[in-house]
Design an enzyme around this catalytic site. Sequence first.
Site, PDB file in Angstrom:
ATOM      1  N   GLU A 107       0.816  -1.221   0.000  1.00  0.00           N
ATOM      2  CA  GLU A 107       0.000   0.000   0.000  1.00  0.00           C
ATOM      3  C   GLU A 107       0.851   1.273   0.000  1.00  0.00           C
ATOM      4  OE1 GLU A 107      -4.042  -1.639   2.169  1.00  0.00           O
ATOM      5  OE2 GLU A 107      -2.539  -0.666   3.427  1.00  0.00           O
ATOM      6  N   GLU A 152      -6.925  -7.418  -1.046  1.00  0.00           N
ATOM      7  CA  GLU A 152      -7.596  -7.253   0.250  1.00  0.00           C
ATOM      8  C   GLU A 152      -9.052  -6.850   0.054  1.00  0.00           C
ATOM      9  OE1 GLU A 152      -5.693  -4.876   3.222  1.00  0.00           O
ATOM     10  OE2 GLU A 152      -3.696  -5.716   2.849  1.00  0.00           O
TER      11      GLU A 152
END
Length: 747
Positions: A184, A253
Site C-alpha cells: 500500500e 484485500e
Amino acid sequence: MKPRTPITPFALLIFFSSSITYCFAGNVTYDSRSLIINGRRELIISAAIHYPRSVPGMWPGLVQKAKEGGVNTIESYVFWNGHELSPGKYYFGGRFNLVKFIKIIQQARMYMILRIGPFVAAEYNYGGIPVWLHYIPGTVFRNDTEPFKYHMQKFMTLIVDMMKREKLFASQGGPIILAQVENEYGYYESFYGEGGKRYALWAAKMAVAQNIGVPWIMCQQFDTPDPVINTCNSFYCDQFTPHSPSMPKIWTENWPGWFKTFGGRDPHRPSEDIAFSVARFFQKGGSVHNYYMYHGGTNFGRTAGGPFITTSYDYEAPIDEYGLPRNPKWGHLKELHGAIKLCEHALLNGERSNLSLGSSQEADVYADSSGACAAFLANMDDKNDKTVVFRNVSYHLPAWSVGILPDCKKVVFNTANVRAQSSTVEMVPEDLQPSEASPDNGSKGLEWEVFKEIAGIWGEADFVKSGFVDHINTTKDTTDYLWYTTSIIVNQNEEFLKNGSRPVLLIESKGHALHAFANQELQGSASGNGTHPPFKYKNPISLKAGKNEIALLSMTVGLQNAGPFYEWVGAGITSVKITGFNSGTLDLSTYSWTYKIGLQGEHLGIYNPGYRNNINWVSTMEPPKNQPLTWYKAVVEQPPGDEPIGLDMLKMGKGLAWLNGEEIGRYWPRKSRKSSPHDECVQECDYRGKFNPDKCITGCGEPSQRWYHIPRSWFKPSENILVIFEEKGGDPTKITFSRRKISGFPQ
C-alpha cells in the site's frame, strides 16, 4: 447440508467446491485473464490467515476450515519484527514458524500467497518493522535511504532463501504462487517526493532480482514497473484495472469486516454485501481474490498496533478469532465460491459481453466456442428489487445483488439470498478452579499470590533530566510503561490546606494513556483513542504540607502502524501544571524529572513459570480489590471440554495477562464511546448500498473487548499459572474462563 432434491445446481456447486484438489510444481505465469499455473488458467479464491495471530496447534484446523469454505489459497504477510528481534538475531519458533505454517498449507494441497513486504501495516505493532531499525542513523522508513534499503533487502533475501531452501515456491514444486513486495505504498509515495519514487522502483527491481520463479505483486501501487503486477485493496474492486493490459485483475484485500480499537464499537459488514462485492469482481473480469481477513486471530502480547488496536483481531471474519466458523457469513461465502467455481472455465476462457438490463441493472456474459456459458446478472440499485429479462427469461434481482448463472440459464446463487444457517455464540463461564495438584486443595477456594509495585522509581533510576523525554524514544518499545517522577514542596500556608479544596493537576500528553499518582495514591487516569492518541488530563490532586511525590505512569497501547513518516510519531507527557496555589499555577514542565523504564515485575520476569528472583509475594484467599499496580498469580485447572477458551476480564481495569508464561496480551474492558452525537448503533443492518466501517455498528456503551483468547494448546492438564498485572484496580475474584460454544450450525 443435505440437498432438497437428488441433483440440483446448488448441490453440484457445494460438491464441486468441497472436493476439488490442486496440484503443484512447475510454472506460474500470467496473462490478462488470470494466473497460469502449469499451463492452465486458474481462478484463485484466497483467505488471509496470519500465522502469528494464531498458534501452531490451530493452523491445521484453520487451513482445513478455509478449504471446506471453498477457498483454494492461503495468504499471509511475513512479520519482520517478530523474526528479527535485533539486528541479525532471528526467531522462527512457536507462532513465528513460517516454514511449518506454509508446509501445513502444502499438505492441505492449497496454494499460498506470501506477502513478504516487509512493511505490513495490518494494525500490527510498528507496521511489522523492527523498532530498532528506527534508531540506526540515517534511516527513514520506506524511503530512498541506504540503511533502510540495506536491512529491508537483507531480511527479504533471508526469507526468499529460506523458501528456496525448503522448496516452497511453485517453481520448485511448492505452494507459493505469488509474492508481494512493499504494501500500500501508493497511498504515501507522494509524501516522500522523488525519494519515494526511487524507493518504489528500487523495491520492485530488488524483488524481481530474487529470481523466485513466480510473479511479484505490489498492492495499491500505481507506478509498478513490469513485470510486477499492481493490485487492489478496498471494500469493492470491480472497477479496478491493472496498469498494464497484459496483467490479470487481482484483489489482494477484500475486507469482510473491520478492526476494533479499545474504546471503539463493533463494526459489522453484512454477508450479503461481501458476497455482492466478490461476485461483482469476478463479473468484471477479476481472477484472483483474497479476503483480508478470513481468520483475523489475536494480537497476542504487545503485537497490536494502531495505537489502541484491541488484543482481539477477530475482524468479524468468516472464521472467528477462536477458529470457529462465523455463520451465516462462512456458509454464505462457501456457497458463493462454489457458484463461481462452476463458472471458472467460461470466466477464464470465454469472450465477455455486457448487456444493459435497466438503469442500474446489467449482465456480463462469458461464452466460448465449446458452448460453455456463464452469466452474472447485477442489480446495483441500493433500494429497489428489480425484475429483468435476460435471454427471454425473467429474473428477480433483489436490490444490491448479483445472480450467478453457470449455464446462462439457471440462477444457482444470488448474493442477497442467504441460505446458510445462522449460528449462535455463547461464552459459558467457568470459575477459576484451584489446581488438583496443589497441596491441601480439598474444598478450599482459589489461593492467590499478590505483589504490589510501588508508584514511581523502583531500584535505581534510569536517568534524571530537566523537562520531558519522548516515551517511545526512551523505552524503544521494550515495555508499554515509563515512569515520570518529580517532587514538590507545599507550604503549610496554602489556602487549599485550610479550606478543604484541592488543587487541580493538568497534564498534556502525545499519547497514549496515563495514570497519575501523588504520594503513592492513584489520583486518576486518562487516555487518547484510536482516532486521536493525544489527550489532556484534568483532575483534582491530593497534596499535603511538605514534600509531595508526583509519579506519572505513561503508557503506550501499541505503536503507529502506517502513515507517511509514521515512525517519527511520538508519545508521552509534554506538559504538567498544578492550579490552585496561593501564587497561581505551578508549572512543573521544566522541573527535574527522574525516569524509570518499565515495571519491576516485568524486569524480574515474574510472569514466567521458571523465574527465580526473590519477590515478596503475599498469599491470600481474599486478594485485594480496586488496588492499582498489582500483580496477581493463581495456579488453576484447565477448563473442562475442548471448546476454545476466553478469559473474562469484565471486572478488571487495564493491564497485561499471561498463562504459563505465554503472553495473552493487553486487556482493557474500556466502554465504547460515540465519535459524534449522530453516531448511533444499529439494531439491524441494511446490507444495501456501499459499506463503510461506520455503517453497521453495535456495542454502544459496551466494553470494546471483554474476553481474551487463550489457545487450548497453552494449557497443561493441571498447575496452569495465570498471572495478571492490573494497572488501575479491579476485582480478580470475578475473573473467569469462558468456553466458546456455537450452536445452530455444524462446526
